[in-house]
Design an enzyme around this catalytic site. Sequence first.
Site, PDB file in Angstrom:
ATOM      1  N   GLU A  40      13.602  -3.079  -0.524  1.00 54.09           N
ATOM      2  CA  GLU A  40      14.494  -2.282  -1.771  1.00 54.09           C
ATOM      3  C   GLU A  40      14.558  -2.985  -2.848  1.00 54.09           C
ATOM      4  O   GLU A  40      14.761  -2.567  -3.818  1.00 54.09           O
ATOM      5  CB  GLU A  40      16.097  -2.240  -1.239  1.00 54.09           C
ATOM      6  CG  GLU A  40      16.213  -1.171   0.138  1.00 54.09           C
ATOM      7  CD  GLU A  40      15.425   0.119   0.074  1.00 54.09           C
ATOM      8  OE1 GLU A  40      15.255   0.516  -1.130  1.00 54.09           O
ATOM      9  OE2 GLU A  40      15.300   0.555   1.187  1.00 54.09           O
ATOM     10  N   VAL A  94      -0.708   0.206  -8.847  1.00 54.50           N
ATOM     11  CA  VAL A  94      -1.043  -1.199  -8.642  1.00 54.50           C
ATOM     12  C   VAL A  94      -2.544  -1.048  -8.155  1.00 54.50           C
ATOM     13  O   VAL A  94      -2.931  -0.546  -7.321  1.00 54.50           O
ATOM     14  CB  VAL A  94      -0.027  -1.644  -7.489  1.00 54.50           C
ATOM     15  CG1 VAL A  94      -0.578  -3.269  -7.201  1.00 54.50           C
ATOM     16  CG2 VAL A  94       1.285  -1.966  -7.891  1.00 54.50           C
TER      17      VAL A  94
HETATM   18  N1  ARG Z   1      13.312   3.985   4.153  1.00 56.38           N
HETATM   19  C1  ARG Z   1      13.788   2.837   3.113  1.00 56.38           C
HETATM   20  C2  ARG Z   1      13.067   3.042   1.794  1.00 56.38           C
HETATM   21  O1  ARG Z   1      12.407   4.172   1.567  1.00 56.38           O
HETATM   22  C3  ARG Z   1      13.329   1.529   3.512  1.00 56.38           C
HETATM   23  C4  ARG Z   1      12.366   1.328   4.688  1.00 56.38           C
HETATM   24  C5  ARG Z   1      12.193  -0.253   4.852  1.00 56.38           C
HETATM   25  N2  ARG Z   1      11.496  -0.593   6.002  1.00 56.38           N
HETATM   26  C6  ARG Z   1      11.672  -1.632   6.747  1.00 56.38           C
HETATM   27  N3  ARG Z   1      10.730  -2.222   7.739  1.00 56.38           N
HETATM   28  N4  ARG Z   1      12.746  -2.356   6.913  1.00 56.38           N
HETATM   29  O2  ARG Z   1      13.608   2.623   0.706  1.00 56.38           O
HETATM   30 ZN    ZN Z   2      11.457   2.648  -0.378  1.00 58.55          ZN
HETATM   31 CA    CA Z   3      -2.868   1.528  -5.093  1.00 59.57          CA
END
Ligand code: ARG
Ligand code: ZN
Ligand code: CA
Length: 254
Positions: free
Chosen positions: A164, A188
């Site tokens: 995030e 990227v």
């Molecule tokens: N689903 C969330 C997003 O798109 C977070 C995904 C985080 N993955 C993890 N392995 N903690 O922002």
């Molecule tokens: Zn995400």
């Molecule tokens: Ca790329």
Amino acid sequence: RQGVIDVPVVVHVVHSTPEQNIDDAQINSQIDVLNQDFRAANADVNQVPPVWRDLVADARLQFHLARTDPLGRTTDGITRTQTSVTDWDTDDLVKFSLSGGRDAWPADVYLNVWVCRLRGGLLGYAQFPGGAASTDGVVITHSAFGTRGTARAPFDGGRTAVHEIGHWLNLRHIWGDDDEGCSGSDFVADTPNQAGPNLGSPSFPTATCGNAPNGDMFMNYMDYTDDAAMFMFTKGQAARMDATLDNARLTLSR
Ligand code: ARG
Ligand code: ZN
Ligand code: CA
């Protein structure tokens, strides 16, 4: 940019049960993960496939719980708010005291992190640079925050906040957000073009979009793999975060 940027963080714990009122140790465990992953100092970085080892980036960011609040008073960088709201959505209501959440601290100075119970298995969400200060920051469900306390496998490695905060610094999902197509981009250059999100813990190589022999870089923090299966940002991603810190988020390095 020379040197490491040290970002002050405020963690707003918004809880409707004692369990959701996570302890300081769980919060500190999350800060520790950030300080490893954004410096490529994480113990699992040695699992990056040899073909991509040269792309591993030290993003040169470190994080600490704020020591001064917006009024200049000493703080531990943690706010705690009891609420009658049992769970939260991506509608930003947790970011306002008026809706049972907690107001942001000034987003030009602090990274705001709200920890609460998110609905429907949602792990977290973030605001990209350029949005309203009142909603700026990241929101993480308590069971995917830090590495102890209420954190639960397979999201108990603190990587939801890493992912995030990547978005908060303008990183896109590595597959380009076009679901299973090959036309989307994360803007990227050094991440392979990839069809859709990878889940769980894939085995290397997993090829899509003609990216064989190395395939998808599913061990990148901006994929959707399990916490234990993601362990790198690339140099291209670090450059994109740098550009954000030089522009939209310049005040954070002052
Ligand atoms: N689903 C969330 C997003 O798109 C977070 C995904 C985080 N993955 C993890 N392995 N903690 O922002
Ligand atoms: Zn995400
Ligand atoms: Ca790329």
